[in-house]
Scaffold this motif. Structure first.
Motif, PDB file in Angstrom:
ATOM      1  N   UNK A  36       0.833  -1.200   0.000  1.00 45.08           N
ATOM      2  CA  UNK A  36       0.000   0.000   0.000  1.00 45.08           C
ATOM      3  C   UNK A  36       0.872   1.257   0.000  1.00 45.08           C
ATOM      4  N   UNK A  37       1.943   1.222   0.771  1.00 47.74           N
ATOM      5  CA  UNK A  37       2.859   2.368   0.819  1.00 47.74           C
ATOM      6  C   UNK A  37       3.538   2.568  -0.534  1.00 47.74           C
ATOM      7  N   UNK A  38       3.931   1.458  -1.156  1.00 44.91           N
ATOM      8  CA  UNK A  38       4.606   1.511  -2.453  1.00 44.91           C
ATOM      9  C   UNK A  38       3.686   2.137  -3.510  1.00 44.91           C
ATOM     10  N   UNK A  65      -8.656  -6.569   0.747  1.00 44.21           N
ATOM     11  CA  UNK A  65      -7.415  -5.944   0.275  1.00 44.21           C
ATOM     12  C   UNK A  65      -7.042  -6.394  -1.133  1.00 44.21           C
ATOM     13  N   UNK A  66      -7.449  -7.618  -1.543  1.00 45.80           N
ATOM     14  CA  UNK A  66      -7.128  -8.059  -2.903  1.00 45.80           C
ATOM     15  C   UNK A  66      -7.878  -7.244  -3.949  1.00 45.80           C
ATOM     16  N   UNK A  67      -9.063  -6.765  -3.608  1.00 41.53           N
ATOM     17  CA  UNK A  67      -9.813  -5.924  -4.540  1.00 41.53           C
ATOM     18  C   UNK A  67      -9.092  -4.601  -4.764  1.00 41.53           C
ATOM     19  N   UNK A  68      -8.568  -4.021  -3.689  1.00 42.80           N
ATOM     20  CA  UNK A  68      -7.821  -2.765  -3.816  1.00 42.80           C
ATOM     21  C   UNK A  68      -6.508  -2.993  -4.556  1.00 42.80           C
ATOM     22  N   UNK A  69      -5.797  -4.078  -4.228  1.00 46.08           N
ATOM     23  CA  UNK A  69      -4.511  -4.353  -4.876  1.00 46.08           C
ATOM     24  C   UNK A  69      -4.705  -4.559  -6.379  1.00 46.08           C
ATOM     25  N   UNK A  70      -5.758  -5.285  -6.763  1.00 46.50           N
ATOM     26  CA  UNK A  70      -6.005  -5.480  -8.191  1.00 46.50           C
ATOM     27  C   UNK A  70      -6.309  -4.149  -8.874  1.00 46.50           C
ATOM     28  N   UNK A  71      -7.053  -3.275  -8.207  1.00 43.84           N
ATOM     29  CA  UNK A  71      -7.346  -1.955  -8.756  1.00 43.84           C
ATOM     30  C   UNK A  71      -6.060  -1.158  -8.953  1.00 43.84           C
ATOM     31  N   UNK A  72      -5.151  -1.260  -8.000  1.00 39.11           N
ATOM     32  CA  UNK A  72      -3.874  -0.542  -8.098  1.00 39.11           C
ATOM     33  C   UNK A  72      -3.016  -1.082  -9.230  1.00 39.11           C
ATOM     34  N   UNK A 132       0.429   0.442  -9.128  1.00 39.24           N
ATOM     35  CA  UNK A 132       1.304  -0.585  -8.557  1.00 39.24           C
ATOM     36  C   UNK A 132       1.833  -1.438  -9.709  1.00 39.24           C
ATOM     37  N   UNK A 133       2.880  -0.952 -10.394  1.00 37.68           N
ATOM     38  CA  UNK A 133       3.381  -1.669 -11.565  1.00 37.68           C
ATOM     39  C   UNK A 133       4.073  -2.979 -11.196  1.00 37.68           C
ATOM     40  N   UNK A 179       2.677 -10.769  -4.658  1.00 33.05           N
ATOM     41  CA  UNK A 179       2.532  -9.388  -5.124  1.00 33.05           C
ATOM     42  C   UNK A 179       3.737  -8.553  -4.692  1.00 33.05           C
ATOM     43  N   UNK A 180       4.164  -8.727  -3.449  1.00 30.17           N
ATOM     44  CA  UNK A 180       5.295  -7.940  -2.945  1.00 30.17           C
ATOM     45  C   UNK A 180       6.550  -8.237  -3.743  1.00 30.17           C
ATOM     46  N   UNK A 181       6.765  -9.523  -4.071  1.00 29.27           N
ATOM     47  CA  UNK A 181       7.946  -9.905  -4.855  1.00 29.27           C
ATOM     48  C   UNK A 181       7.859  -9.378  -6.282  1.00 29.27           C
TER      49      UNK A 181
END
Length: 692
Positions: A478-480, A554-561, A567-568, A686-688
């Motif tokens: 999220x910070x990234x 949180x997966x819904x937000x991460x996918x949106x990013x 979030x490249x 995702x982090x990796x």
């Protein structure tokens, strides 16, 4: 065309008036027996306690129920073959019933008034013959296929063996007898109906009957086998009376048997709560107990609910507790309640389970061990084709057990810890945000400064030492992506989802009120959570207590990013993975696409397990089971799930998106001794993949 040439049919062919009178006498007797059975059932429902539920469905609910029945959507959901065949049978039966009603109106209502009012003739009659003959053939074929499926394929879900009693402690011959009587009666009614048509065509050969395409060609087959017109004419009266008596016997039998589901199930689907199990009912302040201790505690709607069960066994087969060797079958819970209701209120069911000794009136409705076996995964509710709501009933009975202190010692200690500290780990409140201390950036306190995203972290993600690193990875992602987010720190409490499903409603309401008050201190646009259990109660249950929010996983937000480019993906990963849908994420709130989209975006190949999305298999942690120590006599559901994944060749990852799942499946993987499959939280991938 003269009146004599007009296509029609003599209803009582060559029958003397005395026999016609006997026919109507039998019909009246059958209808009276039917009505008495219906009255017994309505009387039973009216004996139920007046509850908060509405017994008058809205027009929308009625439309949805009719659509579900017409399309057989609930029946086709998990078994397309059975659902499709049952639909063919249903529409054939509906056509035959409608035809009988139309003939009755034409002959017994309109004809005495004026012959000019009659419609069962001419072009209408020809179209009637064509449609009815085809649908009737579908009816016979459908019934025959279902009988063959039941007695030849012998699906395990139709085995009436109980999980909680030894075979000598009960006898379910009555259930089996009812099933056979119901199915074979339908088949014989259909076959004798065709036999009548064939005999009448052979005897009279009316040219317009060629429109009865199936019967006409079958008559030709009989004729080629040597059946003469005289033979057909002589045998016709016997076949007619056999068919008529069988039909009237079936009509009289309906309210006292499994056949009643044709009516009750439709009503139950109209009354079904779309959030059943997802949003549990609050305490009934007018009730003597917080939970159900007697069959008299059930409401009228609940008595209709349990009467709808057709014993199809879908819930029985889907139950993870039963698969794990626990003494729970959702089907048997409902059947037990149904029989207790009949014993108390005088129901119309003729076919019962027989037990050597009746249960004491003061005994538990259902044994505590059986009730506490439930993981409240909602698979029983989701898979039931007639809308039975098992989980709310189980939880209401659990509430009575909690009230009287009947529970595992470990469960009681956990509930006490939650009451004292607000978390299931018993850690000090001000330690809830300690996982943030090793991060190279500050996580905002949403109660002190405005944020766009309020992260409701949850107990396991906050306190479990083995999961805190995953929690930090979520924060890093999220910070990234430069998401303006914060948490509640010490103000957050256990969401109460599992506390409520254990049956501790008072503690749940206290937690809900405290969390709603804490959230009210924050300024935010939406809530995200890494805990599907918290997601459910935040979005489905807190609104009843004054807390209405936009909530996402949180997966819904991460996918949106990822999709927006915020979030490249810098490092495409490789390998094959299977994804386990958490019950509370897939079944409770319907989130199944975002995690799969993320896996594809980071480069991992998804290989599905047979049970996926809304049909997922439970890890065994829900409903407070993660706090209980008793075990079943088979592999735990989590171990069975790992074995299911290992059946897929070439897998590297077993991916989860729930803190409880991660804990359960890492332990299960160790139990299995697997070295190939790595249990991984999706955020690790995702982090990796997004690290620069």
């Amino acid at each position: 065309m003269t009146e004599l040439d007009t296509p029609t049919r003599q209803l009582f062919r060559h029958m003397p008036s005395s026999e016609v009178a006997i026919f109507y006498a039998i019909a009246l007797a059958a209808c009276l027996i039917f009505c008495y059975g219906i009255w017994l059932r309505v009387k039973k429902y009216r004996s139920g306690r007046k509850g908060p539920e509405k017994l008058m469905p809205s027009l929308r609910q009625i439309r949805l129920a009719i659509a579900a029945v017409a399309k057989h959507s609930t029946l086709r959901k998990r078994n397309p073959f059975v659902g499709f065949v049952h639909m063919i049978m249903f529409w054939g039966f509906a056509a035959l019933f409608t035809a009988t009603a139309l003939i009755t109106i034409d002959h017994d209502v309109l004809a005495p008034i004026s012959e000019n009012l009659r419609f069962w003739k001419g072009d209408f009659y020809l179209g009637f013959l064509l449609v009815l003959d085809i649908l009737a053939a579908g009816f016979v074929i459908g019934v025959a296929l279902l009988i063959g499926y039941r007695y030849l394929a012998k699906p395990a879900r139709l085995d009436y063996a109980r999980r909680d009693l030894k075979p000598e402690a009960y006898d379910r011959t009555g259930y089996k007898r009812d099933d056979m009587l119901f199915a074979w009666s339908l088949l014989i009614i259909g076959l004798t109906g065709f036999l009548l048509e064939i005999l009448r065509i052979l005897a009279d050969r009316p040219k317009h009957e060629v429109w009865a395409v199936v019967s006409w060609h079958l008559a030709n087959v009989f004729e080629s086998l040597g059946v003469a017109a005289a033979d057909a004419n002589a045998f016709y009266p016997y076949a007619w009376w056999f068919h008529a008596i069988l039909v009237f016997s079936f009509i009289a039998y309906i309210p006292y048997s499994k056949a009643i589901h044709m009516f009750v199930a439709t009503v139950n689907l109209a009354l079904k709560d779309p959030l059943a199990g997802k949003r549990l009912p609050a305490l009934d302040l007018e009730a003597a107990s917080s939970g159900y201790t007697s069959i008299t505690d059930l409401t009228a709607k609940e008595l209709i609910n349990i009467d709808s069960c057709t014993k199809c066994g879908r819930c029985h087969a889907a139950c993870p507790a039963g698969a794990g060797g626990f003494p729970l079958s959702p089907r048997d819970v409902i059947l037990s309640l149904k029989e207790q209701a009949d014993a108390k209120f005088g129901g119309a069911n003729l076919f019962h389970e027989i037990k050597p000794e009746p249960a004491s009136e003061n005994a538990n409705l259902i044994e505590p061990k059986t009730l506490y076996s439930c993981t409240t995964c909602l698979s029983c509710v989701e898979t039931c084709p007639v809308g039975v709501e098992h989980v709310p009933l189980i939880v209401k009975m659990r509430r009575a057990l909690v009230e009287e202190g009947t529970m595992e010692t470990n469960l009681q200690k956990v509930l006490e810890r939650i009451a004292m500290t607000g978390n299931s780990f018993g850690q000090p409140e001000d330690e809830r945000g300690s996982w943030t201390s090793s991060l190279p950036f500050k996580v905002k306190d949403a109660t002190q400064e405005p944020v766009d995203v309020l992260w409701f972290v949850g107990d396991y993600a906050s306190f479990d030492a083995g999961l805190q690193e995953i929690t930090r990875k979520v924060a890093t992602i999220l910070h990234r992506a430069e998401v303006n987010f914060g948490i509640l720190y010490a103000a957050e409490r256990n969401s109460g989802n599992d506390v409520r499903r254990v049956g501790e409603e008072g503690l749940y309401q206290m937690l809900a009120e405290m969390n709603i008050a804490a959230i009210a201190q924050a300024q935010f646009k939406e809530i995200i959570t890494t805990d599907p259990h918290s997601y459910n109660t935040l979005v489905n249950e807190y609104p009843e207590f004054g807390g209405t929010y936009k909530v996402r996983h949180h997966t819904e937000l991460i996918w949106e990013l990822i999709e927006s480019g915020a979030l490249p993906v810098a490092n495409r990963l490789s390998g094959a993975a299977t994804y386990h849908d958490p019950c509370h994420l897939a079944r409770y709130v319907g989130v199944t696409d975002a995690p799969r989209a993320i896996l594809g975006a980071v480069g991992v190949e998804l290989r599905e397990m047979p049970r996926n999305r809304e049909n997922t298999f439970c890890c065994g942690a829900g409903g407070g089971r993660i706090w209980m120590t008793d075990t079943g006599d088979k592999d735990r559901p989590s171990v069975q799930r790992i074995h299911e994944a290992l059946e897929i060749p070439g897998l590297e990852y077993f991916v989860v998106t729930c803190p409880k799942d991660l804990a359960m499946y890492r332990d299960a993987a160790k139990t299995v001794g697997n070295e190939r499959l790595k249990v991984t939280d999706l955020v690790e991938l995702v982090e990796a993949a997004t690290a620069s």
